[in-house]
Every structure is written in C-alpha cells, then in structure tokens.
Scaffold this active site. Structure first.
Site, PDB file in Angstrom:
ATOM      1  N   GLU A 119      20.844  27.711   5.898  1.00 23.42           N
ATOM      2  CA  GLU A 119      19.647  27.198   5.234  1.00 23.42           C
ATOM      3  C   GLU A 119      18.403  27.901   5.758  1.00 23.42           C
ATOM      4  OE1 GLU A 119      19.483  22.914   5.581  1.00 23.42           O
ATOM      5  OE2 GLU A 119      21.531  22.665   4.841  1.00 23.42           O
ATOM      6  N   GLU A 186      18.855  24.625  -4.314  1.00 23.96           N
ATOM      7  CA  GLU A 186      19.162  23.202  -4.465  1.00 23.96           C
ATOM      8  C   GLU A 186      17.910  22.436  -4.852  1.00 23.96           C
ATOM      9  OE1 GLU A 186      21.221  21.392  -1.162  1.00 23.96           O
ATOM     10  OE2 GLU A 186      20.958  19.371  -1.997  1.00 23.96           O
TER      11      GLU A 186
HETATM   12  O1  KIV Z   1      26.731  21.026   2.691  1.00 25.71           O
HETATM   13  C1  KIV Z   1      26.731  21.216   1.479  1.00 25.71           C
HETATM   14  O2  KIV Z   1      27.615  20.787   0.727  1.00 25.71           O
HETATM   15  C2  KIV Z   1      25.635  21.977   0.936  1.00 25.71           C
HETATM   16  C3  KIV Z   1      25.310  21.722  -0.489  1.00 25.71           C
HETATM   17  C4  KIV Z   1      24.458  20.511  -0.583  1.00 25.71           C
HETATM   18  C5  KIV Z   1      24.714  22.883  -1.090  1.00 25.71           C
HETATM   19  O3  KIV Z   1      24.979  22.691   1.634  1.00 25.71           O
END
Ligand code: KIV
Length: 286
Positions: A119, A186
């Site tokens: 992220e 997202e």
């Molecule tokens: O952890 C996950 O499933 C994710 C999604 C929300 C994209 O990062």
C-alpha cells in the site's frame, strides 16, 4: 487437475493491450483456491484482509508475515496457474527497504507467489524499487488503503476533491515510474479511475472504483455472503454460501438431536464371528 496454462506477466499485459478485462479475486485457503482455479481467474490476491475474513480481527493491522505465508502457500497449492500475489502485511515493509525485500522474498520462496502487493504511493516508491531490484514484481495499492485507515478517517471513498484526486493520479504515475507491474485502485471515484487508466501503461485494477479500469477485483467473502459483520456497497453478492452452510448446520443439529443422523449407510460393522470373538476376548479379561 486443470488444463489451464500458467498465467504470466506477459499474458496479463497482452490481455490489457487487447482490451480484455482482467479478473482478480482475493482468496485465503486451499478449498476456495481450487474453485478459483477452476473458474480461470487471472490474478489471485492473498490479501491481509484475511485478518478480518478468516481470523476475525477488527482490522488488518494484527496480521503477521507468518499468517500470510501460511495462507498464501495453501492458496498456491489450490491454484497453481493463477498469477498469485502475496499482500505485504502491516509493518512488514514500512520500516526499511531491507525488511521489505526480505519479506517480499519470503512470499516468493516460501509460498511460490508470483509477486507482492503493498500500500502507498510516492512515499513507498523507494520500497517498490528495492523489491523490484530483487527480481520481485510489485503491485501498488492506492485510494482506500486499509493499513492507513486511521489517517484516512475510516473506510470511505478517497479522492473526492480535485486536490486529493490529483494526489492519487500523481501517486499512480510515481508507482508506474518506479516499476510497479500493476496498480489496484480501491474506492476512488469512477472518473478518477478512468483518468488514471487512460494514462497508465500498466494494468489498473478497480475495487469499487468503476468499470473503466483494465480489470476488476472483489473480496471473496463479500461475493458469497461469508463475512457476517457487513457487506460493503461496492461488493456484488454472487451467491449466499453463508446461508447454505448456516442452513446445513441447523439441519445437522436437528438430525443428530432427533437420531436421524447417522443413517445405516454411513457407518460400518464387523462380521458376526469377529464380534463374538471380540466379546470372548473381553470376557476372558474380566
Ligand atoms: O487485503 C486485501 O484483501 C486487500 C484488498 C482490500 C484490496 O488489500
């Protein structure tokens, strides 16, 4: 055994170039992974959302590398041919390039992943470069990034103002320049996702960010009614496995309680002479 070909990075880029939408889903365990494999999903994410969907935490923050590796390896056993991404959990990459490379490498060596996801935007480009320099493909993740949910003010739409949207566009460009193989957006507005997709030369995947991306992602448990706490608006329910299982469990309780289960065809006996011998042996011991 499926007769699918192993999905590769060139295959993903080829689909993107031909305008064929990419399919992506989260998955966390072996039995579901076998179904994902049979459905022919292109990209499978072992997301740190497993902290909520599988382990019952309130957020993704308590998830560890050990949790992720255990689940990613199980998913790989079920889906040998999807492009498998391991999601870097909280604090497995934020502290330093070195830690990021070591943990990304664990996904490849211990769970046979094809790449990792992390992220963050411009502030994470150093990490992205370091991981790519170690030969590991990286997917970026922008918009609602659950590991920063406290700073973002909750699970809500990101990039609603022009200034915030510009930051997401700039972050996407920076991640692409840093070498990311794809970017997950997202919960950003549809038009922002469209602008980013039109500018990008790498696949852009939407989770609740509209139809204009190169591909779509849904969370497995939301799709099949398996997360009891809530279903986000962006999720489409393709079946109610939660209800099927819940109804089955109630019936089981009823049948055991009333003596219907187990039926004679579900258990086994031994021959009469063996039974007499057993009784004789037990008698002798008295
Ligand atoms: O952890 C996950 O499933 C994710 C999604 C929300 C994209 O990062």
């Amino acid at each position: 055994m499926s007769d699918r070909k192993k999905v590769t990075l060139p295959m993903l880029f080829d689909k993107m170039a031909k305008g064929i939408p990419l399919t992506m889903i989260t998955c966390y365990d072996y039995p579901m992974a076998t179904l994902v494999e049979q459905a022919g999903i292109d990209i499978v994410l072992v997301g740190d959302s497993l902290g909520m969907t599988m382990l019952g935490y309130d957020s993704t923050l308590p998830v560890t590398m050990a949790d992720m590796i255990r689940h990613a390896a199980a998913v790989r056993r079920g889906t040998p041919n999807s492009w498998l991404i391991g999601d870097m959990p909280y604090m497995s990459y934020q502290p330093s390039d070195e830690l990021a490379v070591l943990n990304a490498g664990r996904f490849m060596a211990e769970a046979a992943c094809d790449g990792i996801k992390l992220e963050g935007g411009q502030e994470m480009c150093g990490r992205v470069r370091a991981i790519i320099a170690a030969g590991i493909p990286v997917m970026g993740h922008l918009g609602l990034t659950p590991q920063s949910v406290s700073s973002l003010g909750g699970f809500r739409l990101q990039g609603k103002s022009a200034r915030q949207a510009k930051k997401i566009v700039d972050d996407a460009q920076a991640l692409e320049e840093a070498g990311a193989m794809a970017i997950l957006l997202e919960l950003v507005p549809d038009q922002v996702c469209q602008i980013i997709t039109e500018r990008a030369k790498i696949p852009i995947i939407s989770l609740g960010s509209g139809p204009h991306a190169h591909g779509q992602l849904l969370i497995f448990h939301d799709m099949f009614g398996l997360y009891p706490r809530f279903t986000p608006k962006m999720a489409k329910k393709y079946g109610d496995a939660g209800k099927v299982i819940g109804d089955g469990l109630k019936k089981y309780v009823e049948e055991v309680t009333t003596g219907i289960f187990p039926e004679p065809e579900r258990y086994f006996g031994i021959k009469e002479e063996e039974l007499s011998e057993l009784r004789r042996l037990l008698e002798q011991e008295r």
